[in-house]
Design a protein around this motif. Structure first.
Motif, PDB file in Angstrom:
ATOM      1  N   LYS A 255       3.644  46.299   6.507  1.00  0.00           N
ATOM      2  CA  LYS A 255       3.049  45.102   7.105  1.00  0.00           C
ATOM      3  C   LYS A 255       2.383  44.185   6.079  1.00  0.00           C
TER       4      LYS A 255
ATOM      5  N   TYR B 108       5.905  40.752   6.466  1.00  0.00           N
ATOM      6  CA  TYR B 108       5.829  41.186   7.856  1.00  0.00           C
ATOM      7  C   TYR B 108       5.813  39.987   8.812  1.00  0.00           C
ATOM      8  N   GLN B 109       5.103  38.918   8.408  1.00  0.00           N
ATOM      9  CA  GLN B 109       5.007  37.729   9.258  1.00  0.00           C
ATOM     10  C   GLN B 109       6.393  37.083   9.429  1.00  0.00           C
TER      11      GLN B 109
ATOM     12  N   TYR C   1       9.194  38.665   9.144  1.00  0.00           N
ATOM     13  CA  TYR C   1       9.933  39.620   9.978  1.00  0.00           C
ATOM     14  C   TYR C   1       9.664  39.382  11.471  1.00  0.00           C
ATOM     15  N   GLN C   2       8.389  39.148  11.787  1.00  0.00           N
ATOM     16  CA  GLN C   2       8.050  38.934  13.203  1.00  0.00           C
ATOM     17  C   GLN C   2       8.777  37.717  13.777  1.00  0.00           C
TER      18      GLN C   2
ATOM     19  N   ARG D  78      12.377  38.646  14.299  1.00  0.00           N
ATOM     20  CA  ARG D  78      12.475  39.514  15.475  1.00  0.00           C
ATOM     21  C   ARG D  78      12.467  38.683  16.768  1.00  0.00           C
ATOM     22  N   GLU D  79      11.576  37.706  16.760  1.00  0.00           N
ATOM     23  CA  GLU D  79      11.449  36.870  17.953  1.00  0.00           C
ATOM     24  C   GLU D  79      12.751  36.124  18.283  1.00  0.00           C
TER      25      GLU D  79
ATOM     26  N   SER E 170       9.953  49.656  15.715  1.00  0.00           N
ATOM     27  CA  SER E 170       8.704  49.220  15.069  1.00  0.00           C
ATOM     28  C   SER E 170       7.471  49.566  15.905  1.00  0.00           C
TER      29      SER E 170
END
Ligand code: ARG
Length: 585
Positions: A224, A229-230, A232-233, A236-237, A261
């Protein structure tokens, strides 16, 4: 319900004769001769040292008099049972009155179903088609039969594909904003992901430095770290939105939209438990657990049906941590079991509807969980491995150029082909209707095979409005609806007279018993075939009887009720198969 009733009568009769032992009844294997049969007398006779034929006769004589059935002995010692006219009427009425059309609940277990399994950042492809189809139907079957079922899509969102995709986007200059603060924040789109992942995936096979770096990025995401990680988020969205859309079109509904995750905080807990129990060891810097058992032969997945089966021995150890400390597929699956047992709890079974080629992965995961008592000993962990969907060449279904087909392309293909079909029947273009028919065709084509078997994806065949297809079943219900609409009459007492009507009742009873078969086999093929048989029994009846123009009011009212009964039984089955019935077609 009929089978149970006959079993009860025969059991009572044999008890009257002081004969102990199991009495079972099945549908007749010679339907011309009788409706049901019992082959149990052979065993009963053997156990009590009697002549089988004599015993069969004695049992039949001892049966409590009934108006519903007739019993007859056939040599050497079969008992043949027929429903009487009264019997048919009695059971038709009972089926008609029952809310569930006579299907009994058989279990009250609590079950978690893991299906779907799409991967974040990768385009959904044909390999992710069978899981939502089979999983959705099994979920509905289990619920219908009385179980409490929780469905989890378990997205693949904690693996190397994230590092690969992000690194590729970075190298293509798309992520500058996050690293150097230059320019405006980019809008990550699906197109960008669809381009980046395949490119990176191909590169990792030839460029070792790139692969090592992708491992590093993956670890940073798993740890993270900012901004990895940001980003990645955000990826993912974008991905999840797309996955939701496609699974929605296929009619797959999930209670939980979790992914690998989400079990992240359980990874260290699980590893701790495993280590404390002394189950793990270090090998080349990786953490592994030996799961092999003495003398087992592990089948090596075949690349095609006709390849000879080869074996390896022993089962390789499960790798839980990479050389660089990163988590792997097995790690997240083990952590997820720990999470499910901690946060949900009380689960009698966890079932995975995943490609049969992942068999060894699940053997490893399940063994580790049992050894470490992450899964209680009375909890069943089950991998329902499905076969491959092949093209007409018998090889895994691919595009003409040999690429894997995207799920989106399949869905478009279903819509196009169904539209063509509708057009040739004079129906104008209607996307929703075409999707309903196309999806039904694909689902029935899939589910009517035993789940573990490979099958050929033959859309033209699946889309036929005749024969064992989804559209044929949809069409049958539509036809019943149209007759019921035109009749505008209430039904009345069902009076079963003709052979065609008898066949309908028998087929409903068969359909009812196929739910339990499907439940036991964890495969829906039996339910599919029984639904088809009922639809086809209905067609025969329909072609030989005038319903709307029937002069005898009593007869007409009975027909109407019979139609309603068939409709109820068929819709109930289609609902379990997650096949929608259009208003018209
Ligand atoms: N994401 C995996 C794949 O694409 C499937 C996940 C299946 N479920 C599981 N719990 N492993 O192969």
């Amino acid at each position: 319900m009929v089978r149970k009733e006959i079993e009860k009568l025969l059991k009572q009769a044999s008890e009257k004769l002081s004969i102990d032992g199991q009495v079972s009844v099945s549908f007749s294997s010679l339907p011309g001769l009788c409706d049901y049969q019992s082959n149990s007398v052979f065993a009963l006779a053997k156990a009590s040292g009697q002549n089988p034929y004599d015993l069969a006769n004695k049992i039949v004589e001892a049966v409590e008099p009934t108006e519903l059935f007739t019993f007859e002995v056939a040599r050497p010692a079969f008992i043949n049972i027929k429903l009487t006219q009264k019997g048919y009427n009695h059971f038709a009425e009972a089926l008609f009155k029952d809310k569930r059309c006579g299907v009994k609940k058989i279990s009250n277990q609590k079950v978690l179903l893991d299906y779907g399994g799409a991967n974040v950042a990768k385009a959904l492809h044909v390999g992710h088609l069978r899981s939502p189809i089979i999983g959705e139907a099994l979920k509905r079957l289990y619920k219908f039969l009385g179980e409490e079922v929780i469905s989890d899509v378990h997205l693949g969102d904690w693996g190397l594909q994230m590092g690969l995709t992000e690194l590729q986007l970075y190298e293509d200059g798309k992520l500058d904003y996050y690293f150097s603060g230059k320019g405006a924040e980019p809008k990550l789109t699906l197109e960008m992901l669809n381009e980046a992942y395949p490119k990176a995936s191909a590169r990792k096979n030839v460029d070792e430095e790139f692969k090592r770096k992708a491992d590093e990025w993956t670890l940073k995401i798993q740890n993270k770290e900012k901004p990895y990680y940001q980003i990645y988020q955000k990826i993912r969205e974008v991905s999840v939105k797309e996955i939701k859309k496609h699974y929605g079109e296929l009619g797959a509904e999930f209670d939980l939209w979790l992914g690998e995750s989400d079990a992240d905080e359980y990874i260290n807990k699980a590893l701790g438990i495993i280590e404390n129990k002394g189950l793990s060891r270090i090998s080349d810097g990786a953490v592994v657990v030996d799961v092999a058992v003495e003398g087992e032969n592990i089948p090596i997945p075949k690349k095609s049906e006709d390849e000879v089966q080869r074996y390896k021995n022993p089962m390789p150890p499960a790798i839980l941590k990479k050389y660089n400390g990163g988590a792997l597929y097995a790690t997240t699956d083990i952590a997820t079991i720990l999470m499910r047992n901690t946060e949900i709890g009380g689960l009698n079974r966890i079932e995975y509807i995943v490609d049969a080629r992942q068999k060894n992965h699940f053997v490893q995961v399940f063994r580790v969980c049992k050894m470490a008592e992450i899964s209680p000993s009375d909890q069943e962990l089950i991998h329902i491995g499905y076969g491959t969907m092949n093209g007409s060449d018998g090889k895994p279904f691919k595009t003409r150029s040999g690429d894997t087909i995207k799920l989106e392309d399949i869905i478009n293909m279903l819509i196009d082909k169904a539209s063509e079909k509708l057009k040739s029947n004079g129906v104008e273009y209607d996307r929703k209707l075409a999707l309903q028919i196309g999806v039904a065709a694909m689902k029935f084509g899939d589910l009517s095979n035993n789940v573990g078997k490979d099958y050929v994806f033959d859309l033209d065949k699946f889309l036929s409005f005749e024969g064992k297809t989804g559209p044929y079943l949809q069409y049958t219900v539509c036809r019943i609806n149209s007759v019921l609409n035109k009749a505008q009459a209430e039904g009345g007492q069902i009076n079963i007279e003709s052979d065609e009507e008898k066949e309908i009742i028998k087929n409903i009873l068969k359909l009812n018993s196929s739910y339990e078969i499907a439940y036991k086999e964890k495969s829906l093929n039996n339910l599919c075939l029984a639904s088809y048989d009922l639809a086809s029994a209905f067609s025969t009846f329909y072609n030989n009887h005038k319903i709307l123009t029937e002069k005898d009011e009593r007869k007409k009212a009975s027909y109407i009720s019979l139609l309603k009964l068939v409709k109820k039984a068929l819709t109930q089955a289609l609902d379990v198969l997650a096949i929608e019935v259009p208003e018209k077609m």
